[in-house]
Design a protein around this motif. Structure first.
Motif, mmCIF file in Angstrom:
data_model
loop_
_atom_site.group_PDB
_atom_site.id
_atom_site.type_symbol
_atom_site.label_atom_id
_atom_site.label_comp_id
_atom_site.label_asym_id
_atom_site.label_seq_id
_atom_site.Cartn_x
_atom_site.Cartn_y
_atom_site.Cartn_z
ATOM 1 N N THR A 57 0.858 -1.179 0.000
ATOM 2 C CA THR A 57 0.000 0.000 0.000
ATOM 3 C C THR A 57 0.894 1.229 0.000
ATOM 4 O O THR A 57 1.758 1.371 0.868
ATOM 5 N N ILE A 58 0.675 2.094 -0.953
ATOM 6 C CA ILE A 58 1.547 3.244 -1.199
ATOM 7 C C ILE A 58 0.846 4.531 -0.778
ATOM 8 O O ILE A 58 -0.361 4.677 -0.954
ATOM 9 N N LEU A 59 1.625 5.453 -0.229
ATOM 10 C CA LEU A 59 1.127 6.799 0.027
ATOM 11 C C LEU A 59 2.079 7.780 -0.651
ATOM 12 O O LEU A 59 3.215 7.962 -0.212
ATOM 13 N N GLN A 60 1.629 8.365 -1.734
ATOM 14 C CA GLN A 60 2.387 9.392 -2.429
ATOM 15 C C GLN A 60 2.034 10.734 -1.815
ATOM 16 O O GLN A 60 0.860 11.125 -1.804
ATOM 17 N N MET A 61 3.037 11.424 -1.318
ATOM 18 C CA MET A 61 2.809 12.692 -0.634
ATOM 19 C C MET A 61 3.501 13.804 -1.406
ATOM 20 O O MET A 61 4.732 13.785 -1.549
ATOM 21 N N ASN A 62 2.727 14.736 -1.894
ATOM 22 C CA ASN A 62 3.247 15.869 -2.652
ATOM 23 C C ASN A 62 2.953 17.175 -1.911
ATOM 24 O O ASN A 62 2.077 17.225 -1.042
ATOM 25 N N ASN A 63 3.684 18.209 -2.283
ATOM 26 C CA ASN A 63 3.489 19.525 -1.679
ATOM 27 C C ASN A 63 3.455 19.425 -0.150
ATOM 28 O O ASN A 63 2.538 19.938 0.510
ATOM 29 N N LEU A 64 4.452 18.782 0.393
ATOM 30 C CA LEU A 64 4.494 18.562 1.832
ATOM 31 C C LEU A 64 4.660 19.875 2.591
ATOM 32 O O LEU A 64 5.309 20.820 2.118
ATOM 33 N N LYS A 65 4.046 19.909 3.762
ATOM 34 C CA LYS A 65 4.082 21.083 4.617
ATOM 35 C C LYS A 65 4.727 20.719 5.956
ATOM 36 O O LYS A 65 4.679 19.550 6.362
ATOM 37 N N PRO A 66 5.279 21.686 6.649
ATOM 38 C CA PRO A 66 5.887 21.376 7.962
ATOM 39 C C PRO A 66 4.917 20.684 8.910
ATOM 40 O O PRO A 66 5.330 19.825 9.705
ATOM 41 N N GLU A 67 3.639 21.009 8.822
ATOM 42 C CA GLU A 67 2.654 20.380 9.708
ATOM 43 C C GLU A 67 2.385 18.922 9.361
ATOM 44 O O GLU A 67 1.663 18.231 10.087
ATOM 45 N N ASP A 68 2.951 18.442 8.253
ATOM 46 C CA ASP A 68 2.846 17.022 7.916
ATOM 47 C C ASP A 68 3.895 16.195 8.658
ATOM 48 O O ASP A 68 3.890 14.956 8.566
ATOM 49 N N THR A 69 4.784 16.851 9.362
ATOM 50 C CA THR A 69 5.813 16.135 10.120
ATOM 51 C C THR A 69 5.169 15.228 11.159
ATOM 52 O O THR A 69 4.370 15.684 11.986
ATOM 53 N N ALA A 70 5.498 13.946 11.094
ATOM 54 C CA ALA A 70 4.886 12.953 11.979
ATOM 55 C C ALA A 70 5.519 11.598 11.689
ATOM 56 O O ALA A 70 6.273 11.444 10.730
ATOM 57 N N VAL A 71 5.169 10.619 12.513
ATOM 58 C CA VAL A 71 5.471 9.223 12.195
ATOM 59 C C VAL A 71 4.248 8.660 11.482
ATOM 60 O O VAL A 71 3.119 8.797 11.966
ATOM 61 N N TYR A 72 4.481 8.062 10.344
ATOM 62 C CA TYR A 72 3.400 7.536 9.520
ATOM 63 C C TYR A 72 3.350 6.012 9.648
ATOM 64 O O TYR A 72 4.378 5.330 9.576
ATOM 65 N N PHE A 73 2.125 5.514 9.808
ATOM 66 C CA PHE A 73 1.877 4.087 9.978
ATOM 67 C C PHE A 73 0.845 3.619 8.961
ATOM 68 O O PHE A 73 -0.006 4.392 8.533
ATOM 69 N N CYS A 74 0.889 2.348 8.640
ATOM 70 C CA CYS A 74 -0.202 1.751 7.867
ATOM 71 C C CYS A 74 -0.853 0.674 8.724
ATOM 72 O O CYS A 74 -0.250 0.128 9.647
#
Length: 113
Positions: A76-93
């Protein structure tokens, strides 16, 4: 061995892109709903995107039009574009709703301004 393993995180400047991948150590049925979640230290884990049955998608408002969830084989893929500082986090699936013993270590995404 955890059922799900996340990879692809890193440090990126605001406006940049990252591609996260979630691989299953055991087969998750294709019909299952998969989700990407994220957690900032000290805050609750939140749902970012869902993939239903491998085709139908839904997104949290704060990532809509910037992130895309998809399936690539068993991953399962998560393509993240136009990232913002508030997207900073640990990402889980995980599945949605999440199965407690499926949680992996996550992958850290850090977006600098």
């Amino acid at each position: 061995q955890v059922p799900l393993v996340e990879s692809g995180g890193g440090l990126v400047q605001a406006g940049g892109s990252l591609r996260l991948s979630c691989s299953a150590s055991r087969r998750i049925p294709i019909a299952s709903t998969m989700g990407w979640y994220r957690q900032v230290a000290g805050k609750q884990r939140e749902l970012v995107a869902r993939l239903v049955g491998g085709s139908s998608t839904s997104y949290a408002d704060f990532v809509k039009d910037r992130f895309t969830i998809s399936r690539n084989g068993a991953n399962t893929i998560l393509q993240m574009n136009n990232l913002k500082p508030e997207d900073t986090a640990v990402y889980f699936c995980n599945t949605w709703p999440p199965i407690q013993h499926y949680w992996g270590q996550g992958t850290q995404v850090t977006v600098s301004s």
